[in-house]
Motif scaffolding. Structure first.
Motif, PDB file in Angstrom:
ATOM      1  N   UNK A  58       0.332  18.144  -5.900  1.00  0.00           N
ATOM      2  CA  UNK A  58      -0.162  18.598  -4.610  1.00  0.00           C
ATOM      3  C   UNK A  58       1.005  18.682  -3.629  1.00  0.00           C
ATOM      4  N   UNK A  59       0.759  19.279  -2.487  1.00  0.00           N
ATOM      5  CA  UNK A  59       1.806  19.385  -1.469  1.00  0.00           C
ATOM      6  C   UNK A  59       2.224  18.005  -0.975  1.00  0.00           C
ATOM      7  N   UNK A  60       1.263  17.110  -0.793  1.00  0.00           N
ATOM      8  CA  UNK A  60       1.624  15.768  -0.309  1.00  0.00           C
ATOM      9  C   UNK A  60       2.475  15.042  -1.346  1.00  0.00           C
ATOM     10  N   UNK A  61       2.159  15.213  -2.626  1.00  0.00           N
ATOM     11  CA  UNK A  61       2.970  14.589  -3.680  1.00  0.00           C
ATOM     12  C   UNK A  61       4.373  15.182  -3.704  1.00  0.00           C
ATOM     13  N   UNK A  62       4.464  16.495  -3.578  1.00  0.00           N
ATOM     14  CA  UNK A  62       5.760  17.161  -3.609  1.00  0.00           C
ATOM     15  C   UNK A  62       6.615  16.777  -2.402  1.00  0.00           C
ATOM     16  N   UNK A  63       6.017  16.850  -1.205  1.00  0.00           N
ATOM     17  CA  UNK A  63       6.769  16.484  -0.002  1.00  0.00           C
ATOM     18  C   UNK A  63       7.173  15.014  -0.032  1.00  0.00           C
ATOM     19  N   UNK A  64       6.306  14.149  -0.548  1.00  0.00           N
ATOM     20  CA  UNK A  64       6.629  12.717  -0.657  1.00  0.00           C
ATOM     21  C   UNK A  64       7.796  12.491  -1.608  1.00  0.00           C
ATOM     22  N   UNK A  65       7.786  13.197  -2.719  1.00  0.00           N
ATOM     23  CA  UNK A  65       8.878  13.048  -3.693  1.00  0.00           C
ATOM     24  C   UNK A  65      10.208  13.489  -3.092  1.00  0.00           C
ATOM     25  N   UNK A  66      10.172  14.604  -2.334  1.00  0.00           N
ATOM     26  CA  UNK A  66      11.401  15.075  -1.702  1.00  0.00           C
ATOM     27  C   UNK A  66      11.893  14.079  -0.648  1.00  0.00           C
ATOM     28  N   UNK A  67      10.955  13.527   0.131  1.00  0.00           N
ATOM     29  CA  UNK A  67      11.330  12.530   1.142  1.00  0.00           C
ATOM     30  C   UNK A  67      11.883  11.273   0.478  1.00  0.00           C
ATOM     31  N   UNK A  68      11.256  10.846  -0.616  1.00  0.00           N
ATOM     32  CA  UNK A  68      11.718   9.638  -1.303  1.00  0.00           C
ATOM     33  C   UNK A  68      13.114   9.851  -1.884  1.00  0.00           C
ATOM     34  N   UNK A  69      13.362  11.036  -2.399  1.00  0.00           N
ATOM     35  CA  UNK A  69      14.696  11.351  -2.914  1.00  0.00           C
ATOM     36  C   UNK A  69      15.741  11.219  -1.807  1.00  0.00           C
ATOM     37  N   UNK A  70      15.415  11.733  -0.641  1.00  0.00           N
ATOM     38  CA  UNK A  70      16.333  11.615   0.488  1.00  0.00           C
ATOM     39  C   UNK A  70      16.537  10.176   0.924  1.00  0.00           C
ATOM     40  N   UNK A  71      15.450   9.422   0.983  1.00  0.00           N
ATOM     41  CA  UNK A  71      15.554   8.009   1.375  1.00  0.00           C
ATOM     42  C   UNK A  71      16.416   7.230   0.379  1.00  0.00           C
ATOM     43  N   UNK A  72      16.175   7.458  -0.904  1.00  0.00           N
ATOM     44  CA  UNK A  72      16.932   6.732  -1.919  1.00  0.00           C
ATOM     45  C   UNK A  72      18.408   7.115  -1.920  1.00  0.00           C
ATOM     46  N   UNK A  73      18.699   8.387  -1.658  1.00  0.00           N
ATOM     47  CA  UNK A  73      20.101   8.809  -1.668  1.00  0.00           C
ATOM     48  C   UNK A  73      20.870   8.236  -0.484  1.00  0.00           C
ATOM     49  N   UNK A  74      20.145   7.885   0.581  1.00  0.00           N
ATOM     50  CA  UNK A  74      20.796   7.335   1.771  1.00  0.00           C
ATOM     51  C   UNK A  74      20.861   5.813   1.760  1.00  0.00           C
ATOM     52  N   UNK A  75      20.272   5.172   0.761  1.00  0.00           N
ATOM     53  CA  UNK A  75      20.222   3.707   0.729  1.00  0.00           C
ATOM     54  C   UNK A  75      21.553   3.096   0.329  1.00  0.00           C
ATOM     55  N   UNK A  76      21.755   1.918   0.850  1.00  0.00           N
ATOM     56  CA  UNK A  76      22.883   1.095   0.432  1.00  0.00           C
ATOM     57  C   UNK A  76      22.319  -0.237  -0.037  1.00  0.00           C
ATOM     58  N   UNK A  77      23.163  -1.103  -0.522  1.00  0.00           N
ATOM     59  CA  UNK A  77      22.699  -2.411  -0.979  1.00  0.00           C
ATOM     60  C   UNK A  77      22.104  -3.222   0.161  1.00  0.00           C
ATOM     61  N   UNK A  78      22.496  -2.933   1.378  1.00  0.00           N
ATOM     62  CA  UNK A  78      22.040  -3.703   2.527  1.00  0.00           C
ATOM     63  C   UNK A  78      20.796  -3.125   3.209  1.00  0.00           C
ATOM     64  N   UNK A  79      20.213  -2.073   2.634  1.00  0.00           N
ATOM     65  CA  UNK A  79      19.054  -1.439   3.258  1.00  0.00           C
ATOM     66  C   UNK A  79      17.869  -2.386   3.310  1.00  0.00           C
ATOM     67  N   UNK A  80      17.632  -3.101   2.219  1.00  0.00           N
ATOM     68  CA  UNK A  80      16.598  -4.109   2.214  1.00  0.00           C
ATOM     69  C   UNK A  80      15.185  -3.620   1.978  1.00  0.00           C
ATOM     70  N   UNK A  81      14.969  -2.351   1.708  1.00  0.00           N
ATOM     71  CA  UNK A  81      13.630  -1.867   1.441  1.00  0.00           C
ATOM     72  C   UNK A  81      13.248  -2.097  -0.024  1.00  0.00           C
ATOM     73  N   UNK A  82      12.047  -2.591  -0.209  1.00  0.00           N
ATOM     74  CA  UNK A  82      11.508  -2.760  -1.550  1.00  0.00           C
ATOM     75  C   UNK A  82      10.967  -1.403  -2.015  1.00  0.00           C
TER      76      UNK A  82
END
Length: 84
Positions: A25-49
């Protein structure tokens, strides 16, 4: 109007058994794209589970859909009816 449960891509027919594959679905696709961006910007100190990252990705996807619908409504105010 953008419906989050609409399919992100057109359906396709499975050549093996002639069944229809709907895809994500669009929500699944947009969520996956957003998650990819979030993960690519993470560092060890981000602290998100992982579950927190997933929740943030869905929030970004829903915000995108909301904004797209606002823009769609603004661009189509000259018509008296909205498509269902």
């Amino acid at each position: 109007m953008v419906n989050e449960l609409d399919n992100a891509f057109p359906m396709q027919r499975n050549e093996t058994d002639n069944s229809i594959e709907w895809g994500v679905t669009k929500i699944e696709y947009f969520s996956a794209m957003a998650m990819q961006g979030l993960l690519s910007a993470m560092t060890e100190n981000t602290g998100l589970m992982p579950n927190e990252t997933a929740e943030e990705a869905v929030k970004y996807a829903k915000a995108l859909i909301e904004e797209l619908n606002k823009q769609w409504a603004t661009e189509n105010t000259s018509t008296s009816t909205f498509p269902g």
